[in-house]
Design a protein around this motif. Structure first.
Motif, mmCIF file in Angstrom:
data_model
loop_
_atom_site.group_PDB
_atom_site.id
_atom_site.type_symbol
_atom_site.label_atom_id
_atom_site.label_comp_id
_atom_site.label_asym_id
_atom_site.label_seq_id
_atom_site.Cartn_x
_atom_site.Cartn_y
_atom_site.Cartn_z
ATOM 1 N N ILE A 258 1.177 -1.152 0.068
ATOM 2 C CA ILE A 258 -0.192 -0.106 0.636
ATOM 3 C C ILE A 258 0.506 1.779 -0.372
ATOM 4 N N GLY A 259 2.018 1.534 0.500
ATOM 5 C CA GLY A 259 3.195 2.236 0.783
ATOM 6 C C GLY A 259 2.324 3.081 1.531
ATOM 7 N N THR A 260 4.046 3.619 2.361
ATOM 8 C CA THR A 260 3.534 4.367 3.364
ATOM 9 C C THR A 260 2.714 5.521 3.853
ATOM 10 N N GLU A 261 3.187 6.375 1.886
ATOM 11 C CA GLU A 261 3.305 7.602 1.870
ATOM 12 C C GLU A 261 1.385 7.447 1.930
ATOM 13 N N ASN A 262 0.928 6.552 1.614
ATOM 14 C CA ASN A 262 -0.524 6.622 1.634
ATOM 15 C C ASN A 262 -1.270 6.398 3.558
ATOM 16 N N VAL A 263 -0.766 6.482 4.450
ATOM 17 C CA VAL A 263 -1.396 6.548 5.083
ATOM 18 C C VAL A 263 -1.041 7.514 6.254
ATOM 19 N N LEU B 232 7.507 3.635 -0.181
ATOM 20 C CA LEU B 232 6.455 4.565 0.321
ATOM 21 C C LEU B 232 5.441 4.921 -0.954
ATOM 22 N N LYS B 233 5.589 4.607 -1.919
ATOM 23 C CA LYS B 233 4.465 4.369 -2.997
ATOM 24 C C LYS B 233 3.554 3.776 -2.474
ATOM 25 N N GLY B 234 4.001 2.353 -2.755
ATOM 26 C CA GLY B 234 2.751 1.247 -2.417
ATOM 27 C C GLY B 234 2.825 0.664 -3.905
ATOM 28 N N MET B 235 2.728 0.031 -4.657
ATOM 29 C CA MET B 235 2.519 -1.249 -5.904
ATOM 30 C C MET B 235 1.809 0.260 -7.173
#
Lengths: 444, 444
Positions: free
Chosen positions: A184-189, B154-157
């Motif tokens: 999901i990516g940490t940026e999307n938390v 960071l950005k996910g898939m």
């Protein structure tokens, strides 16, 4: 001979427990400790007396986490019934995946989970024991994603819109680990603001959800916390549930630390509204002293989401032509294959002291904490510690008199985090702790 | 009083171990067993004699996985040194994340991992103990993805092209679980054909990679197996490594089951080429009898990929102003926060019997297997079992004389999977096993 060695060894292990250790730890620098332990693994085995000495050394230089003055982590103390359950678990050495290989533990896990769910306020539901709270939180995020977008299991994230997760600025770092691990990516938390006490501000949750949407992300998961890692704050669950209801989001409550307040009639109000959540993480190995590891993910769901989300239908384990009810083969609910038995220690302790005994422990911990706060208010110099904390900590460790963690947070400089769990604790220990910080830092 | 109860309980736990159980299991139908155990958790605690009876019941109705005739899973038997290490681990109850709280175990894990790596053929590298082989395999897939596309954290898939994973038709189902959990999707796991013995066909791997590319997917991860779950096949690692080299793919070897052959001069050729892999999963809790759980993910990498991929830099655990070398705080390599100590049991057993003793165990298991195969060839009726297997299995469980799993595979109908691990085993047990299958199925 082998059995003879074992019996000695087991006895040694037990003695380590009951030995009145005066220090919490016996600090050694890493190089010195490595040399003392003689860690190297060699071609030939060692004689019995040497093995016994190794066991003594391992115990001697390990931290005594069951010492009453170990306040360093969100676990501490020992419950002897739970410990018996852990020894028995080790002796029976099985995996939790099928009724065939773990008949007692499959039924027992079901009973324990059902009882934990009833404390949350659910008459039915689902759940599983996981190797730690982070894994439990990961399960929640994965099941939530699967409910919203079941095609993710087959097709991966490329079939999905960009997702958004919401949690407070002071939630546990496992939310970030889960988002990274699950693609999901940490940026999307998205981090929601907290008030002075460290509780999520529901109005800011609403605004942050709108912000994420305006950036083209699709909200699906709100991760609230009951008992934050540093401040012990409880997010306000009712208004968070209102928002999740309105927006159709999965509401998860990470009560790894705080969940045990549900045993207490006096303190369970801290988690008011938890029954409205979709999932709850609860680690009895923290406040309940079952010993590491004992973490449950509990779900309100009754549609077998957990199994559908994680199943792989391995034919060598989950044969459909078995001679008993294969719904008891719970292994496909898990992302693991082999899974340790974590229910026995909690079950045996609960049988021994009853829900009432567990309630008393929670209430006692709150009483100690209240006393500590009052004592602290009466003394000077406990507000800001800053650069002094690492020095006090170093002296504390080297003298081994107690263990207590420190950290900065938000705009605050370093401060000590006092964790009060062990049933062996008394008011005297609280006083000792304050005196000791004063003593260790008196010249700073 | 509490301590008194405990001592009795501990004694009981140990007795369970040494008691000469005649049956592998004492089968009860689920409803009957639930009633016998009286699982319900109540408001009040129970007296000591009742707790002791509960412990006896748990032991009585649990499967005796350390009975020499437990052949049902890829774990079996008990090593008393390892068991001592497990008891001591439970008694010391700590988490593996920092040197401060687990000084002995941080250094010990490092030593054990380094020794396992040297058997793989690596003078340096990285690694960590995980809660089971599936988690170890998941680590490999995640680190491989991170190496190829570091922005995924960071950005996910959504920032990545569609990925493709390659594994044999007979690899463990954890590959599918990992792909689902990590957002890659099970559809993006390409299954490579196997030969009659269950080994991956390298030519087909090459072709499958081209097929995936032609469909627009980006290959990044090849998951080979040393010791498949059902047939115990070893994929040919050299030609697989050639392909991975040529294509620039991460080569992972799932040696959860087979890894222990590396102890044996006679049998390690089965894993020839393993040193060319990027990562290896190895579960000493299987063939080495350390007890559940003990699974290592080993990496050749020396650039701290494991930490970069999984770190979340929690300030309350990993303070940078600590008074000791914080590179010893290995917690940020893990996706877990709290992590059980899994190294002590292996270390203590290794110290006790030496590499030589472990080698002998592996060699003995192969000798038993060879004997079993020869015996089976001399008898009739052991080729195809089909619908008869579930009936024989039911009778076996209800009489409790031994435990052995069955499954269909590929075009084959049901067959029994015989797993030979326990050092207590003799040729007589092999003969018993064949006689017993004949006896149980004689009227079918």
């Amino acid at each position: 001979m082998e059995v003879h060695t074992t019996q000695c060894c087991i006895l040694m292990g037990c003695l380590c427990l009951f030995y009145p250790w005066s220090q919490v730890c016996e600090w050694r620098e890493p190089e010195e400790l490595a040399a003392l332990l003689d860690l190297e693994l060699r071609e030939n085995g060692e004689p019995q007396h040497q093995l016994l000495q190794r066991i003594r050394d391992v115990a001697k230089y390990s931290v005594k986490t069951n010492h009453p003055r170990f306040f360093n982590q969100l676990f501490a103390g020992v419950d002897y019934h739970a410990l018996t359950g852990r020894f028995l678990t080790e002796a029976l050495n099985t995996s939790q995946y099928t009724y065939e290989v773990a008949p007692v533990f499959v039924l027992m896990e079901d009973e324990v989970l059902s009882k934990l769910r009833s404390l949350v306020g659910w008459a039915e539901g689902d759940g599983i024991f996981c190797p730690g709270g982070t894994m439990s939180n990961m399960y929640a995020m994965n099941v939530a994603r699967y409910r919203a977008f079941p095609e993710v299991k087959l097709k991966g994230m490329w079939s999905l819109p960009r997702l958004a997760v919401f949690t407070s600025q002071q939630s546990h770092y496992s939310v970030m680990k889960a988002a990274a691990f699950q693609g999901i990516g940490t940026e999307n938390v998205f981090k929601v603001k907290v008030d002075d006490r460290g509780c999520m501000i529901p109005e800011d949750l609403g605004e942050t959800i709108e912000l994420a949407k305006s950036q083209g992300a699709v909200p699906f998961f709100v991760h609230a916390t009951s008992g934050t890692t540093v401040q012990g704050a409880f997010d306000p669950l009712e208004p968070i549930a209102d928002i999740c209801d309105r927006q159709g989001l999965w509401m998860h409550v990470d009560a790894a630390w705080g969940g045990s307040v549900l045993f207490s009639k006096e303190h369970k109000h801290l988690m008011r509204g938890v029954e409205r959540a979709d999932s709850v993480t609860w680690n009895p190995h923290k406040m309940m002293l079952t010993g590491l590891q004992c973490s449950a993910i509990l779900l309100k769901d009754t549609t077998h989401l957990l199994k559908h989300c994680h199943s792989a239908d391995a034919k060598y384990l989950f044969q459909q032509d078995k001679f008993y009810d294969t719904s008891l083969d719970t292994g496909d609910k898990s992302i693991q294959c082999g899974r340790k038995v974590d229910c026995l220690k909690l079950w045996l302790m609960w049988k021994a002291v009853g829900s009432k005994g567990l309630e008393e422990r929670v209430d006692r911990a709150f009483t100690h904490t209240r006393y500590l706060v009052e004592e602290m208010k009466r003394r000077e110099g406990f507000e800001l510690i800053g650069k002094v904390a690492p020095v006090i900590k170093e002296r504390m460790m080297k003298q081994g008199t107690m263990m207590l963690g420190y950290q900065p947070q938000g705009g605050r400089v370093n401060f000590f985090r006092m964790i009060v769990i062990s049933p062996q604790l008394s008011h005297q220990d609280m006083t000792f702790c304050l005196n000791e910080i004063e003593r260790l830092g008196s010249d700073l």
